[in-house]
Design a protein around this motif. Structure first.
Motif, mmCIF file in Angstrom:
data_model
loop_
_atom_site.group_PDB
_atom_site.id
_atom_site.type_symbol
_atom_site.label_atom_id
_atom_site.label_comp_id
_atom_site.label_asym_id
_atom_site.label_seq_id
_atom_site.Cartn_x
_atom_site.Cartn_y
_atom_site.Cartn_z
ATOM 1 N N ALA A 115 -7.237 -6.412 4.243
ATOM 2 C CA ALA A 115 -8.390 -5.683 3.700
ATOM 3 C C ALA A 115 -7.936 -4.671 2.658
ATOM 4 O O ALA A 115 -8.572 -4.507 1.612
ATOM 5 C CB ALA A 115 -9.146 -4.988 4.835
ATOM 6 N N ILE A 116 -6.824 -3.982 2.941
ATOM 7 C CA ILE A 116 -6.283 -3.028 1.977
ATOM 8 C C ILE A 116 -5.847 -3.743 0.707
ATOM 9 O O ILE A 116 -6.077 -3.259 -0.413
ATOM 10 C CB ILE A 116 -5.111 -2.244 2.600
ATOM 11 N N PRO B 212 -5.849 6.484 -5.176
ATOM 12 C CA PRO B 212 -5.784 5.655 -3.961
ATOM 13 C C PRO B 212 -4.685 6.155 -3.029
ATOM 14 O O PRO B 212 -3.647 5.521 -2.850
ATOM 15 C CB PRO B 212 -5.493 4.258 -4.510
ATOM 16 N N LYS C 8 -12.091 3.607 3.141
ATOM 17 C CA LYS C 8 -11.458 3.442 1.843
ATOM 18 C C LYS C 8 -10.881 4.813 1.455
ATOM 19 O O LYS C 8 -11.195 5.825 2.086
ATOM 20 C CB LYS C 8 -12.488 2.974 0.808
ATOM 21 N N GLN D 198 0.823 -1.208 0.000
ATOM 22 C CA GLN D 198 0.000 0.000 0.000
ATOM 23 C C GLN D 198 0.860 1.262 0.000
ATOM 24 O O GLN D 198 0.461 2.288 -0.555
ATOM 25 C CB GLN D 198 -0.905 0.010 1.227
ATOM 26 N N ARG E 237 -7.131 -6.420 -0.576
ATOM 27 C CA ARG E 237 -8.314 -6.763 -1.359
ATOM 28 C C ARG E 237 -8.751 -5.560 -2.204
ATOM 29 O O ARG E 237 -9.176 -5.714 -3.358
ATOM 30 C CB ARG E 237 -9.448 -7.224 -0.440
ATOM 31 N N GLU E 238 -8.658 -4.367 -1.624
ATOM 32 C CA GLU E 238 -8.999 -3.157 -2.376
ATOM 33 C C GLU E 238 -7.974 -2.912 -3.492
ATOM 34 O O GLU E 238 -8.335 -2.530 -4.602
ATOM 35 C CB GLU E 238 -9.050 -1.952 -1.434
ATOM 36 N N GLN E 239 -6.679 -3.100 -3.175
ATOM 37 C CA GLN E 239 -5.651 -2.950 -4.208
ATOM 38 C C GLN E 239 -5.891 -3.894 -5.367
ATOM 39 O O GLN E 239 -5.728 -3.538 -6.539
ATOM 40 C CB GLN E 239 -4.263 -3.208 -3.612
ATOM 41 N N LEU F 18 -13.227 0.179 5.048
ATOM 42 C CA LEU F 18 -12.679 -1.149 4.800
ATOM 43 C C LEU F 18 -13.409 -2.167 5.661
ATOM 44 O O LEU F 18 -13.823 -1.872 6.786
ATOM 45 C CB LEU F 18 -11.187 -1.181 5.140
ATOM 46 N N SER G 156 -8.667 -5.119 -6.385
ATOM 47 C CA SER G 156 -9.805 -4.647 -7.188
ATOM 48 C C SER G 156 -9.405 -3.488 -8.101
ATOM 49 O O SER G 156 -9.997 -3.284 -9.155
ATOM 50 C CB SER G 156 -10.975 -4.234 -6.289
ATOM 51 N N ARG G 157 -8.364 -2.724 -7.694
ATOM 52 C CA ARG G 157 -7.883 -1.611 -8.511
ATOM 53 C C ARG G 157 -6.822 -2.059 -9.515
ATOM 54 O O ARG G 157 -6.349 -1.265 -10.325
ATOM 55 C CB ARG G 157 -7.283 -0.512 -7.608
ATOM 56 N N GLU H 97 -17.465 5.290 3.109
ATOM 57 C CA GLU H 97 -17.209 3.854 2.921
ATOM 58 C C GLU H 97 -15.982 3.425 3.711
ATOM 59 O O GLU H 97 -14.941 4.091 3.671
ATOM 60 C CB GLU H 97 -16.998 3.550 1.441
#
Length: 380
Positions: A369-370, A343, A337, A254, A372-374, A292, A376-377, A290
């Motif tokens: 959790a971060i 980001p 988020k 991240q 998982r967001e990465q 995480l 998705s990006r 929103e």
């Protein structure tokens, strides 16, 4: 709405190793350079419960920029946009997107603070200047820190006005209710590879801070990514700056993602304190913020890990709030988020029930959790 006390304070020393020669009395305001200050102010009011305070722009004699000041208890944000092409603000936004430019620190003597830090090696941002109006005078000075971030020293003991000279009261009809945010708990900076110790030494040598705690890649790592972090604090504990750098991992961390999209070092997140995190987070979620999320399995053995807590487990699980304990108590925390298109910056909500730490026991769940967001990006 509470305002910052503007009297001089003799505060008890919490971090006994800090030299604390300035001293710092608290966070005065945080200035963000943004593409549209009017719309950003509305966002922080509508979504976050900040109240309108002050305005500066064409109507107050400014020709190159506009600023809106919003406040919630002791947290003040100044949102600044350029009015014309070119110049420092446009360059900052083009390079970094919206982001924190200034972390303004409340001091008793802005001239002394400037002289003490510059003689210890700080690079000057600007020498002390005095701004005056019929409400009194404010003295400002500034130094550079990591990336293009600066610290502004603010001396306001001789000022009784709404924010500072050059601003006028901003009194729109729209005044949403607050969400219970109280003060800035800490501000986290992301720096490049092998730069963490350099900036920790800067805060120790130049500003009289001392290290509170450190985390290495064994503490903050997952299967894929890792980072290193040290927390620097001033003597009274009111100013805490964790500094993060990347560490080797199988995939892009991240911190690396932040530095890529922010185009360098900068403020990663603001941690804002509340006295009732369940009420605060529920209100924020209802307003569209929103957060995480962690797997429900996180809560299965939570009480075995952290012991008895005052809160019911069900709302914590429903909202995704994390819990951790240290020798002095426990804390509850949750992370949004990214609140910007890039980001980069996000916000942490934290409630301390005695704990002085930063949630080490939650690092693995949080960073997964971060990730998982990465993923998705497409930036993991």
């Amino acid at each position: 709405m509470s305002t910052l006390d503007t009297t001089s304070l003799k505060l008890p020393k919490e971090n006994l190793e800090a030299e604390d020669f300035l001293p710092l009395l608290g966070t005065d305001y945080i200035e963000l350079y943004v593409g549209n200050a009017k719309q950003a102010a509305h966002y922080y009011m509508a979504a976050w419960g900040f109240q309108p305070v002050a305005y500066a722009g064409l109507e107050t004699g400014l020709k190159d920029r506009v600023s809106y000041v919003v406040q919630q208890d002791k947290i003040r944000l100044m949102l600044t946009s350029p009015l014309r092409p070119g110049g420092e603000i446009n360059k900052h936004i083009d390079s970094h997107g919206d982001g924190v430019k200034s972390i303004a620190l409340w001091v008793d003597d802005a001239t002394k603070s400037y002289e003490e830090t510059v003689k210890r090696g700080a690079e000057s941002y600007h020498a002390p200047i005095q701004k005056e109006d019929k409400e009194g005078a404010v003295v400002l000075s500034g130094i550079h820190t990591y990336g293009e971030t600066v610290h502004i020293f603010v001396e306001r003991k001789n000022y009784k006005g709404v924010f500072m000279p050059g601003f006028r009261p901003w009194n729109p009809h729209y005044r949403p209710s607050d969400v219970g945010l109280k003060y800035v708990d800490h501000m986290v900076g992301n720096v490049g590879w092998n730069e963490m110790n350099k900036w920790c030494e800067f805060y120790a040598k130049v500003m009289g801070f001392a290290q509170l705690v450190s985390f290495d890649d064994k503490d903050i790592s997952t299967e894929y990514t890792a980072l290193m972090s040290k927390v620097m604090s001033n003597g009274n504990g009111r100013i805490k700056f964790p500094i993060n750098e990347p560490a080797d991992g199988r995939k892009k961390s991240q911190i690396e993602e932040y530095i890529e999209f922010y185009n360098g070092a900068g403020v990663q997140h603001m941690a804002l304190a509340t006295d009732n995190i369940i009420e605060t987070v529920a209100a924020l979620r209802d307003r569209g913020v929103e957060f995480l999320t962690v797997p429900s399995s996180y809560y299965e053995d939570l009480l075995d890990r952290v012991g008895e807590i005052d809160e019911d487990l069900l709302p914590l699980k429903e909202l995704g709030i994390l819990v951790d304990r240290d020798d002095e108590g426990y804390l509850l925390q949750i992370f949004t988020k990214p609140i910007l298109d890039r980001p980069t910056m996000f916000i942490e909500i934290i409630q301390r029930k005695g704990a002085k730490s930063f949630g080490k026991g939650n690092f693995k769940a949080l960073f997964e959790a971060i990730e998982r967001e990465q993923e998705s990006r497409g930036t993991l």
